[in-house]
Write a protein that holds these residues in place. Structure first.
Motif, mmCIF file in Angstrom:
data_model
loop_
_atom_site.group_PDB
_atom_site.id
_atom_site.type_symbol
_atom_site.label_atom_id
_atom_site.label_comp_id
_atom_site.label_asym_id
_atom_site.label_seq_id
_atom_site.Cartn_x
_atom_site.Cartn_y
_atom_site.Cartn_z
ATOM 1 N N SER A 69 -6.575 -17.266 -20.804
ATOM 2 C CA SER A 69 -8.005 -17.322 -21.120
ATOM 3 C C SER A 69 -8.798 -16.360 -20.249
ATOM 4 O O SER A 69 -9.706 -15.662 -20.728
ATOM 5 C CB SER A 69 -8.525 -18.747 -20.934
ATOM 6 N N PHE A 70 -8.458 -16.308 -18.979
ATOM 7 C CA PHE A 70 -9.144 -15.406 -18.049
ATOM 8 C C PHE A 70 -8.961 -13.941 -18.460
ATOM 9 O O PHE A 70 -9.923 -13.157 -18.475
ATOM 10 C CB PHE A 70 -8.600 -15.647 -16.643
ATOM 11 N N LEU A 71 -7.736 -13.572 -18.824
ATOM 12 C CA LEU A 71 -7.464 -12.184 -19.192
ATOM 13 C C LEU A 71 -8.119 -11.789 -20.508
ATOM 14 O O LEU A 71 -8.524 -10.641 -20.689
ATOM 15 C CB LEU A 71 -5.947 -11.958 -19.270
ATOM 16 N N GLY B 59 -12.488 -11.527 -20.445
ATOM 17 C CA GLY B 59 -13.119 -10.335 -19.862
ATOM 18 C C GLY B 59 -13.379 -9.257 -20.902
ATOM 19 O O GLY B 59 -14.539 -8.843 -21.114
ATOM 20 N N PRO B 60 -12.348 -8.743 -21.580
ATOM 21 C CA PRO B 60 -12.579 -7.745 -22.637
ATOM 22 C C PRO B 60 -13.443 -8.266 -23.778
ATOM 23 O O PRO B 60 -14.218 -7.507 -24.369
ATOM 24 C CB PRO B 60 -11.162 -7.419 -23.118
ATOM 25 N N LEU B 61 -13.336 -9.562 -24.097
ATOM 26 C CA LEU B 61 -14.138 -10.111 -25.189
ATOM 27 C C LEU B 61 -15.623 -10.062 -24.850
ATOM 28 O O LEU B 61 -16.454 -9.654 -25.689
ATOM 29 C CB LEU B 61 -13.706 -11.551 -25.473
ATOM 30 N N VAL C 84 -22.958 -16.822 -24.549
ATOM 31 C CA VAL C 84 -22.395 -18.012 -25.194
ATOM 32 C C VAL C 84 -20.928 -18.189 -24.820
ATOM 33 O O VAL C 84 -20.471 -19.290 -24.510
ATOM 34 C CB VAL C 84 -22.554 -17.906 -26.723
ATOM 35 N N VAL C 85 -20.184 -17.100 -24.815
ATOM 36 C CA VAL C 85 -18.771 -17.171 -24.431
ATOM 37 C C VAL C 85 -18.631 -17.599 -22.980
ATOM 38 O O VAL C 85 -17.798 -18.445 -22.638
ATOM 39 C CB VAL C 85 -18.087 -15.806 -24.661
ATOM 40 N N PHE C 86 -19.486 -17.038 -22.120
ATOM 41 C CA PHE C 86 -19.435 -17.393 -20.710
ATOM 42 C C PHE C 86 -19.824 -18.852 -20.494
ATOM 43 O O PHE C 86 -19.254 -19.538 -19.641
ATOM 44 C CB PHE C 86 -20.369 -16.478 -19.913
ATOM 45 N N ILE D 166 -17.707 -21.835 -18.640
ATOM 46 C CA ILE D 166 -18.240 -22.673 -17.576
ATOM 47 C C ILE D 166 -17.954 -24.149 -17.859
ATOM 48 O O ILE D 166 -17.546 -24.910 -16.977
ATOM 49 C CB ILE D 166 -19.755 -22.443 -17.414
ATOM 50 N N VAL D 167 -18.159 -24.586 -19.116
ATOM 51 C CA VAL D 167 -17.886 -25.980 -19.471
ATOM 52 C C VAL D 167 -16.411 -26.314 -19.233
ATOM 53 O O VAL D 167 -16.071 -27.367 -18.692
ATOM 54 C CB VAL D 167 -18.269 -26.245 -20.941
ATOM 55 N N GLY D 168 -15.524 -25.415 -19.645
ATOM 56 C CA GLY D 168 -14.104 -25.632 -19.406
ATOM 57 C C GLY D 168 -13.762 -25.675 -17.931
ATOM 58 O O GLY D 168 -12.929 -26.483 -17.500
#
Length: 289
Positions: free
Chosen positions: A77-79, A82-84, A137-139, A143-145
């Protein structure tokens, strides 16, 4: 019952000839080809006797709360995010969907900057970067996760540090071929010998018997020999569950410490019966009575 059967047939057979073998014989196909069994009077699974195992290393306790799959999911998810987020912040469609974006400011955030933002939030550190609404929104989902992950991680980590946990290398028959810490053994000329080295053995049973096909010196002739190999922490011993329960209890009574453990998974529920000559009437009488 035994006296009744033997007295009824004592006059029909010469001395030294046995009509009924009275002990716990495991009923197997290979044995049934040359001798008859009575109805099984008891059915019991087999299990694996292993060393008790040491406690988990405190230096690696920070990895213990989550399984490997969870850590892998966090890394992936972290990788990916970032590009997304970078792509969303620089997408031309962002201005149509979010007309109040400031695309020029968003473009000043590099891929490394978004990774830094994700990493900082993972460790609950505040970082401010200009973002488009779509990447925000993605960020926010990230954060919730992170909040849910952190709460779960903290609670489980405290329990791991407070209560010592034993490391179990062997949990069942299928875990034996995939580990290298212990060899395994079982009694020669036993029901397990037929199970693992019989002509019809296949699957996991064939894998367990494979090391002994051409070299049976690794097998034991007595139960005490198998238990000692486990106490030496070089082998695990495959045997009926009730006997292993007794062995664990006796060792604890003798030493006052727990040196032995029975693996969680059981297998091969086998029936136990008495033996009699093939085709005679003793077994029929016994089963009817």
């Amino acid at each position: 019952m035994k006296e009744y059967v033997l007295s009824r047939y004592a006059s029909l057979h010469p001395p030294q000839e046995v009509d009924l073998g009275v002990t716990s014989f495991t009923i197997t196909l290979e044995r049934a080809e040359v001798i008859d069994f009575t109805f099984p009077f008891y059915v019991e699974p087999s299990a694996i006797l292993t060393p008790a195992g040491g406690t988990s290393k405190k230096i690696l306790a920070f990895l213990s709360p989550f399984s490997f799959e969870v850590w892998l999911g966090v890394l992936v998810s972290f990788l990916v995010l970032g590009p997304l987020m970078l792509a969303l912040s620089r997408s031309p469609s962002g201005a149509f969907l979010y007309p109040y974006n400031t695309p020029n400011a968003s473009r000043r955030v590099s891929l490394l900057g978004y990774y830094w933002m994700l990493c900082a939030s993972l460790f609950q550190q505040g970082v401010t970067y200009p973002m488009s609404s779509s990447s925000r929104v993605v960020f926010g989902a990230w954060i919730v996760g992170v909040i849910a992950l952190t709460c779960a991680y903290t609670g489980v980590l405290i329990s791991f540090l407070t209560v010592p946990r034993a490391e179990h290398v062997v949990d069942g028959l299928h875990s034996l071929p995939t580990q290298s810490d212990f060899q395994w053994t079982f009694r020669r000329n036993s029901a397990h010998h037929s199970l693992f080295l019989g002509k019809d053995s296949d699957g996991i049973y064939e894998q367990i018997g494979a090391p002994f096909v051409d070299y049976e010196d690794g097998l034991v002739d007595e139960n005490a020999e198998g238990i000692q190999k486990v106490l030496d922490q070089t082998h695990v011993f495959i045997k009926e569950r009730s006997f292993l329960d007794f062995a664990v209890e006796e060792d604890f009574k003798r030493t006052g410490e727990c040196h032995l453990r029975i693996a969680r998974e059981e297998f091969f529920p086998a029936g136990f019966g008495w033996i009699h000559q093939k085709g005679d009437d003793v077994g029929k009488l016994f089963n009817r009575e």
